[in-house]
Motif scaffolding. Structure first.
Motif, PDB file in Angstrom:
ATOM      1  N   ARG A   1       0.982   8.624  -8.762  1.00 18.49           N
ATOM      2  CA  ARG A   1       0.828   9.087  -7.378  1.00 18.49           C
ATOM      3  C   ARG A   1       1.997   9.966  -6.961  1.00 18.49           C
ATOM      4  O   ARG A   1       1.817  10.937  -6.212  1.00 18.49           O
ATOM      5  CB  ARG A   1       0.676   7.881  -6.451  1.00 18.49           C
ATOM      6  CG  ARG A   1      -0.555   7.051  -6.777  1.00 18.49           C
ATOM      7  CD  ARG A   1      -0.729   5.857  -5.871  1.00 18.49           C
ATOM      8  NE  ARG A   1      -1.211   6.252  -4.564  1.00 18.49           N
ATOM      9  CZ  ARG A   1      -1.726   5.403  -3.688  1.00 18.49           C
ATOM     10  NH1 ARG A   1      -1.827   4.131  -3.990  1.00 18.49           N
ATOM     11  NH2 ARG A   1      -2.138   5.826  -2.519  1.00 18.49           N
TER      12      ARG A   1
ATOM     13  N   ASN B   1       1.493   9.508   3.619  1.00 22.08           N
ATOM     14  CA  ASN B   1       2.523   9.065   4.560  1.00 22.08           C
ATOM     15  C   ASN B   1       3.907   9.132   3.918  1.00 22.08           C
ATOM     16  O   ASN B   1       4.845   8.474   4.365  1.00 22.08           O
ATOM     17  CB  ASN B   1       2.225   7.628   5.010  1.00 22.08           C
ATOM     18  CG  ASN B   1       2.941   7.261   6.292  1.00 22.08           C
ATOM     19  OD1 ASN B   1       3.099   8.071   7.198  1.00 22.08           O
ATOM     20  ND2 ASN B   1       3.390   6.018   6.375  1.00 22.08           N
TER      21      ASN B   1
ATOM     22  N   LEU C   1       0.847  -1.188   0.000  1.00 18.82           N
ATOM     23  CA  LEU C   1       0.000   0.000   0.000  1.00 18.82           C
ATOM     24  C   LEU C   1       0.884   1.241   0.000  1.00 18.82           C
ATOM     25  O   LEU C   1       1.522   1.569   0.999  1.00 18.82           O
ATOM     26  CB  LEU C   1      -0.918  -0.003   1.224  1.00 18.82           C
ATOM     27  CG  LEU C   1      -1.909  -1.173   1.313  1.00 18.82           C
ATOM     28  CD1 LEU C   1      -2.702  -1.097   2.615  1.00 18.82           C
ATOM     29  CD2 LEU C   1      -2.844  -1.190   0.108  1.00 18.82           C
ATOM     30  N   TRP C   2       0.928   1.918  -1.140  1.00 19.62           N
ATOM     31  CA  TRP C   2       1.750   3.124  -1.287  1.00 19.62           C
ATOM     32  C   TRP C   2       0.886   4.327  -0.929  1.00 19.62           C
ATOM     33  O   TRP C   2      -0.039   4.665  -1.655  1.00 19.62           O
ATOM     34  CB  TRP C   2       2.256   3.251  -2.722  1.00 19.62           C
ATOM     35  CG  TRP C   2       3.103   2.104  -3.176  1.00 19.62           C
ATOM     36  CD1 TRP C   2       2.678   0.985  -3.819  1.00 19.62           C
ATOM     37  CD2 TRP C   2       4.511   1.976  -3.026  1.00 19.62           C
ATOM     38  NE1 TRP C   2       3.738   0.153  -4.081  1.00 19.62           N
ATOM     39  CE2 TRP C   2       4.883   0.740  -3.616  1.00 19.62           C
ATOM     40  CE3 TRP C   2       5.510   2.781  -2.458  1.00 19.62           C
ATOM     41  CZ2 TRP C   2       6.205   0.295  -3.646  1.00 19.62           C
ATOM     42  CZ3 TRP C   2       6.813   2.335  -2.496  1.00 19.62           C
ATOM     43  CH2 TRP C   2       7.157   1.112  -3.080  1.00 19.62           C
ATOM     44  N   ASP C   3       1.184   4.979   0.158  1.00 21.60           N
ATOM     45  CA  ASP C   3       0.355   6.070   0.676  1.00 21.60           C
ATOM     46  C   ASP C   3       1.124   7.387   0.613  1.00 21.60           C
ATOM     47  O   ASP C   3       2.046   7.617   1.394  1.00 21.60           O
ATOM     48  CB  ASP C   3      -0.048   5.747   2.122  1.00 21.60           C
ATOM     49  CG  ASP C   3      -0.968   6.802   2.719  1.00 21.60           C
ATOM     50  OD1 ASP C   3      -1.421   7.701   1.974  1.00 21.60           O
ATOM     51  OD2 ASP C   3      -1.226   6.738   3.938  1.00 21.60           O
ATOM     52  N   GLU C   4       0.735   8.255  -0.340  1.00 22.52           N
ATOM     53  CA  GLU C   4       1.440   9.531  -0.460  1.00 22.52           C
ATOM     54  C   GLU C   4       1.228  10.430   0.750  1.00 22.52           C
ATOM     55  O   GLU C   4       2.075  11.267   1.062  1.00 22.52           O
ATOM     56  CB  GLU C   4       1.047  10.267  -1.748  1.00 22.52           C
ATOM     57  CG  GLU C   4      -0.427  10.515  -1.949  1.00 22.52           C
ATOM     58  CD  GLU C   4      -1.072   9.446  -2.817  1.00 22.52           C
ATOM     59  OE1 GLU C   4      -1.818   9.819  -3.743  1.00 22.52           O
ATOM     60  OE2 GLU C   4      -0.854   8.243  -2.556  1.00 22.52           O
TER      61      GLU C   4
END
Length: 363
Positions: A349, A281, A276-279
């Motif tokens: 993203r 964070n 899960l790539w969370d920009e």
């Protein structure tokens, strides 16, 4: 650039607000140099070969088939390891650090920095054993932990033979080789050992620098590979592409699903697909020991960390310009060197993360 952004975002997004970003990107790429000095970076030895290739491409693109170059179109990158690269960001002349260990959102916010992934890759377990072909020897996390703990000292140990019933392992001393400098590759490797061995986790954990309990420690990837080449019975960990180019055999490693998987692009893509790539964070993730039948367990990402607070906007825009061109045109070079380029949805993203930061700074 327009076609690339359409592939990443879709035609509707490009026709809307993100078209402004494409115009901005083109302007940056074609603009005359503002500062007669290179983009300065430091850090990861894991990603150093691809950063060097991208730097060569960047200068060529800025020259636009001409004979004139400028220091402003070059990238001065120092191979000092992830930890030292992050430490050098305190120096005002540095533009980015490349690190194989993601920095937390809290730390980045405190220091006024941004972070985004630039390339994916894997850590291969290289060995120097006569008669053992690449990919023929199986190793597990507990076995690797016990080798580096000094508890397994012979290649003929029954525990190694148990997962390699079809090959003739020599009664030869195992010589573990490790990095003594602050290395993101070391972090990825020891993070895997920690996930596989409670004993390793309790005693040493995951870190960029370890007080190794067994074997020989050297500075940098090249010294590590030379030591393995010169030592029968040696074992070490290093970037997959560099191990391949050194013509060293490497092991297949057991993953969380119990399968033995080769290092390289397929195993990395399988590991990244579950991440899960969370920009929000700042993309702070780990690819180590991800679930999935085909996931290679010692996979990782290299991140660029860029100072923003107190930095001239033209300087961090140059860094983005460099990596934007790498994302657009450098994927083939990454694959040729044994890495995995960011998939288009992740590039999308990252670019949105840049755009959101610019909007926030202007308010």
């Amino acid at each position: 650039m327009g076609r690339f952004l359409q592939q990443v975002f879709g035609a509707r997004a490009v026709a809307g607000g993100l078209a402004r970003l494409a115009i901005s990107a083109g302007s940056l790429l074609l603009a005359p140099p503002v500062m007669a000095e290179p983009i300065r970076g430091a850090g990861s030895t894991f990603a150093a070969p691809i950063i060097a290739k991208w730097a060569e491409n960047y200068e060529t693109a800025r020259m636009d088939d001409g004979d004139f170059s400028s220091p402003d179109w070059t990238v001065d990158y120092e191979l000092v390891g992830s930890l030292a690269g992050l430490m050098r960001l305190d120096q005002p002349e540095m533009d980015f650090a490349a690190t194989d260990v993601s920095v937390s959102h809290e730390e980045l916010s405190k220091l006024g920095r941004q972070q985004f992934p630039i390339v994916l890759g894997s850590v291969a377990i290289a060995v120097n054993l006569d008669g053992i072909e690449t990919g023929r020897i199986n190793l597990t996390g507990p076995l690797l932990a016990n080798i580096y703990l000094g508890k397994i000292q012979s290649w003929a140990d029954p525990a190694i033979k148990a997962v390699n019933p079809d090959i003739n392992l020599p009664d030869l001393k195992i010589s573990p080789v490790s990095r003594k400098d602050g290395s993101g590759t070391t972090f990825m490797f020891t993070e895997y050992l920690s996930s596989a061995s409670p004993e390793w986790k309790a005693a040493y954990g995951a870190d960029t620098r370890i007080a190794w309990p067994a074997g020989t420690s050297v500075e940098g990837t090249q010294d590590l590979l030379r030591t393995v080449q010169a030592t029968k019975g040696a074992i070490a960990y290093a970037d997959f592409g560099q191990v391949e180019r050194a013509n060293l055999p490497y092991a297949v490693v057991q993953n969380k699903a119990g399968r033995f998987v080769r290092p390289g692009p397929d195993g990395v893509r399988a590991a990244a697909s579950t991440t899960l790539w969370d920009e929000a964070n700042d993309f702070s993730v780990s690819l180590t020991d991800q679930p999935g039948e085909g996931a290679y367990p010692i996979s990782g990402a290299t991140f660029a960390v860029v100072p923003v607070t107190g930095q001239q906007p033209s300087r961090y825009h140059r860094v983005r310009d460099f990596f934007r061109l790498a994302f657009e045109a450098g994927g083939g070079d990454a694959e040729a060197l044994g890495y995995v380029p960011l998939p288009p949805p992740l590039v999308s993203r990252v670019v949105k993360y840049w755009l959101a930061a610019d909007v926030s700074a202007s308010q």
